[in-house]
Enzyme design. Structure first.
Site, mmCIF file in Angstrom:
data_model
loop_
_atom_site.group_PDB
_atom_site.id
_atom_site.type_symbol
_atom_site.label_atom_id
_atom_site.label_comp_id
_atom_site.label_asym_id
_atom_site.label_seq_id
_atom_site.Cartn_x
_atom_site.Cartn_y
_atom_site.Cartn_z
ATOM 1 N N CYS A 11 -5.505 102.874 -3.641
ATOM 2 C CA CYS A 11 -5.554 103.262 -2.325
ATOM 3 C C CYS A 11 -4.370 102.761 -1.579
ATOM 4 O O CYS A 11 -3.097 102.931 -1.730
ATOM 5 C CB CYS A 11 -6.737 102.971 -1.691
ATOM 6 S SG CYS A 11 -6.964 103.847 0.091
ATOM 7 N N GLU A 67 -14.024 103.403 -7.927
ATOM 8 C CA GLU A 67 -15.304 102.766 -7.781
ATOM 9 C C GLU A 67 -16.190 103.251 -6.940
ATOM 10 O O GLU A 67 -17.258 102.790 -6.923
ATOM 11 C CB GLU A 67 -14.858 101.296 -7.374
ATOM 12 C CG GLU A 67 -14.694 101.068 -6.063
ATOM 13 C CD GLU A 67 -13.118 101.453 -5.498
ATOM 14 O OE1 GLU A 67 -12.665 101.078 -4.496
ATOM 15 O OE2 GLU A 67 -12.437 102.213 -6.459
ATOM 16 N N HIS A 127 -10.761 106.343 -4.708
ATOM 17 C CA HIS A 127 -11.509 105.084 -5.103
ATOM 18 C C HIS A 127 -12.286 105.490 -6.382
ATOM 19 O O HIS A 127 -13.289 106.005 -6.175
ATOM 20 C CB HIS A 127 -12.183 104.696 -3.833
ATOM 21 C CG HIS A 127 -11.601 104.109 -2.763
ATOM 22 N ND1 HIS A 127 -11.695 102.703 -2.590
ATOM 23 C CD2 HIS A 127 -10.998 104.344 -1.828
ATOM 24 C CE1 HIS A 127 -10.967 102.287 -1.351
ATOM 25 N NE2 HIS A 127 -10.437 103.382 -0.938
#
Length: 302
Positions: A196, A277, A275
């Protein structure tokens, strides 16, 4: 130490009762781009009413209330709920022991520094790296030593994390530090990842244009091409990088149909705009494994 503590990822509704019987009730709602203020207020009131009923309804001689959810569950509802969860992260939904190899050993032996740019998504990244068996350290950008070069050199891999802010604003101390770190990693040909904000800073250092988009992609799942693989990925960003006019030697670029860059990779780095995650990234752990295989093949256990 005699003080109240609470360890929780998120509190939807809470009631704090003082010793004198006074109670404070709080509830929260998710405020997103498409939120309707009136509906958010109604949601908060509905959550609070449940707690109020719990403490104001006398039930000394009544049969305790029974579960009622089963009355509303049928095959159609079950299918809707299953469909809603189908593209959410398997890592966060299923047993995380699958992160190790089939023999139950750690996946990778390496040390990782995660630089936190004021976004607690880095805690989720640390957990994923930990589950893969890496030795992971999390450090805030403002807590890094002034002479960052020898500190970074002590890790096999550095991850420049996500965070709020304008990556083009070099008057911002955090952005200054981020650019300094990425410039050093590139010059030292060190192994690193970026996500990001970190990805945007890397794009700028490589000479690309990074600009805000309207509307921002906040909490949006989009299927993108990550170097030949279509992957549903969660996005939480206001800025996007655009491809350069001429190819950059040694750098592969994954570009979406709308011209936004979703990922970059070279011999020494691997970066993502989305992202990996996030709970919105279906195969985040596999995407992370692939990046580690790319960057640290000698550290992967066979």
């Amino acid at each position: 130490a005699g003080q109240p503590t609470l360890d929780s990822a998120i509190t939807i509704r809470t009631m704090e009762v003082e010793l004198d019987g006074q109670a404070i009730i709080q509830s929260g709602a998710s405020i997103v781009r498409d939120s309707v203020p009136h509906k958010e207020r109604l949601e908060i009131e509905a959550k609070g009413q449940g707690l109020l009923r719990a403490i104001t309804t006398p039930t000394p001689n009544l049969t305790p209330p029974q579960p009622v959810l089963a009355k509303f569950m049928d095959e159609q509802v079950a299918q809707v709920l299953a469909g809603r969860n189908r593209l959410l992260s398997r890592f966060w939904f299923e047993k995380q022991t699958a992160a190790a190899d089939t023999a139950g050993r750690p996946f990778c032996k390496a040390s990782v520094l995660i630089i936190d740019n004021e976004d607690q998504f880095t805690q989720m990244l640390k957990h994923m790296f930990d589950r893969l068996g890496l030795q992971t350290r999390l450090c805030g950008w403002a807590n890094l030593p002034a002479d960052v070069a020898p500190f970074l050199a002590g890790f096999d891999l550095v991850l420049v994390g996500p965070g709020p802010g304008d990556p083009t604003d070099l008057q911002d101390p955090k952005m200054q530090r981020g650019h300094e770190i990425v410039a050093h990693l590139l010059a030292a040909q060190a192994k690193f990842m970026a996500i990001c904000l970190g990805h945007q800073v890397l794009s700028l250092r490589l000479g690309m244009v990074v600009a805000p988009v309207d509307p921002p992609r906040q909490g949006v799942q989009k299927t993108v091409d990550l170097f030949g693989q279509a992957q549903p990925v969660g996005f939480y960003n206001t800025f996007f990088a655009r491809p350069p006019a001429t190819p950059i030697p040694g750098v592969e670029i994954a570009v979406e149909e709308d011209g936004y860059i979703s990922a970059l990779r070279s011999q020494n780095f691997y970066s993502f705009q989305g992202h990996i995650e996030s709970v919105l990234t279906t195969n985040g752990i596999d995407i992370l494994k692939a990046a580690l295989h790319w960057l640290l093949p000698e550290r992967i256990l066979s």
